[in-house]
Design a protein around this motif. Sequence first.
Motif, mmCIF file in Angstrom:
data_model
loop_
_atom_site.group_PDB
_atom_site.id
_atom_site.type_symbol
_atom_site.label_atom_id
_atom_site.label_comp_id
_atom_site.label_asym_id
_atom_site.label_seq_id
_atom_site.Cartn_x
_atom_site.Cartn_y
_atom_site.Cartn_z
ATOM 1 N N ILE A 101 14.814 74.702 1.929
ATOM 2 C CA ILE A 101 15.060 73.723 1.440
ATOM 3 C C ILE A 101 15.761 74.640 -0.289
ATOM 4 C CG2 ILE A 101 13.256 73.235 -0.937
ATOM 5 C CD1 ILE A 101 11.473 73.009 2.121
ATOM 6 N N TRP A 102 15.639 75.671 -0.619
ATOM 7 C CA TRP A 102 16.096 76.402 -1.432
ATOM 8 C C TRP A 102 17.500 75.995 -1.586
ATOM 9 C CZ3 TRP A 102 18.734 81.025 -0.653
ATOM 10 C CH2 TRP A 102 19.627 81.845 -1.656
ATOM 11 N N GLU A 103 18.051 76.542 -0.149
ATOM 12 C CA GLU A 103 20.139 76.249 -0.055
ATOM 13 C C GLU A 103 20.028 74.529 -0.647
ATOM 14 O OE1 GLU A 103 21.127 77.541 3.474
ATOM 15 O OE2 GLU A 103 21.727 79.166 3.025
ATOM 16 N N ASP B 96 17.391 79.488 -9.085
ATOM 17 C CA ASP B 96 16.571 80.369 -9.353
ATOM 18 C C ASP B 96 15.065 80.141 -9.997
ATOM 19 O OD1 ASP B 96 18.343 82.616 -9.368
ATOM 20 O OD2 ASP B 96 18.857 82.742 -11.720
ATOM 21 N N GLY B 97 13.886 80.652 -10.137
ATOM 22 C CA GLY B 97 12.843 80.296 -10.148
ATOM 23 C C GLY B 97 11.456 79.332 -9.683
ATOM 24 N N HIS C 180 9.327 75.508 -3.189
ATOM 25 C CA HIS C 180 9.379 75.453 -1.738
ATOM 26 C C HIS C 180 8.780 76.159 -0.946
ATOM 27 C CE1 HIS C 180 13.971 76.047 -4.236
ATOM 28 N NE2 HIS C 180 13.012 75.008 -4.583
ATOM 29 N N TRP C 181 8.095 77.089 -1.145
ATOM 30 C CA TRP C 181 7.250 77.201 -0.039
ATOM 31 C C TRP C 181 6.088 76.542 -0.472
ATOM 32 C CZ3 TRP C 181 7.320 81.911 2.850
ATOM 33 C CH2 TRP C 181 5.774 81.751 3.380
ATOM 34 N N ARG D 161 13.555 68.712 -7.271
ATOM 35 C CA ARG D 161 14.640 69.565 -8.749
ATOM 36 C C ARG D 161 14.161 69.504 -9.995
ATOM 37 N NH1 ARG D 161 19.486 65.707 -5.407
ATOM 38 N NH2 ARG D 161 19.668 66.523 -3.707
ATOM 39 N N PRO D 162 15.114 69.511 -11.141
ATOM 40 C CA PRO D 162 14.261 70.085 -11.645
ATOM 41 C C PRO D 162 14.655 68.334 -12.430
ATOM 42 C CG PRO D 162 16.041 71.330 -12.182
ATOM 43 C CD PRO D 162 15.534 70.993 -10.764
ATOM 44 N N LYS D 163 13.403 67.529 -13.061
ATOM 45 C CA LYS D 163 13.965 66.204 -13.121
ATOM 46 C C LYS D 163 14.276 66.124 -14.830
ATOM 47 C CE LYS D 163 10.543 64.773 -10.857
ATOM 48 N NZ LYS D 163 9.032 63.869 -10.513
#
Length: 78
Positions: free
Chosen positions: A16-18, A24-25, A30-31, A52-54
């Motif tokens: 998910i992170w990839e 970062d942060g 994701h966890w 994702r940041p909105k």
Amino acid sequence: MTDDRQERIRRRAHAIWEQAGRPDGAHQQHWDQAAAEIDGGGESGPKAKTARPKAPARPKEPAAGKVTSSKTARPRKG
């Protein structure tokens, strides 16, 4: 938490992170998303959207010629 479950969550959280562009942060989101996916049916089920940041919402502009008011009209008692 079993070692197998934790490892599956770790691998899914990493994916998910990839997919989110390695931000970062966002590791806790994701966890949590990975844990929900694993607990809710595993990796073969439908995948939730990546975190994702909105973008900030844009204020709506009134249509041309339309008058707007900040107060709602209410009928008067009497």
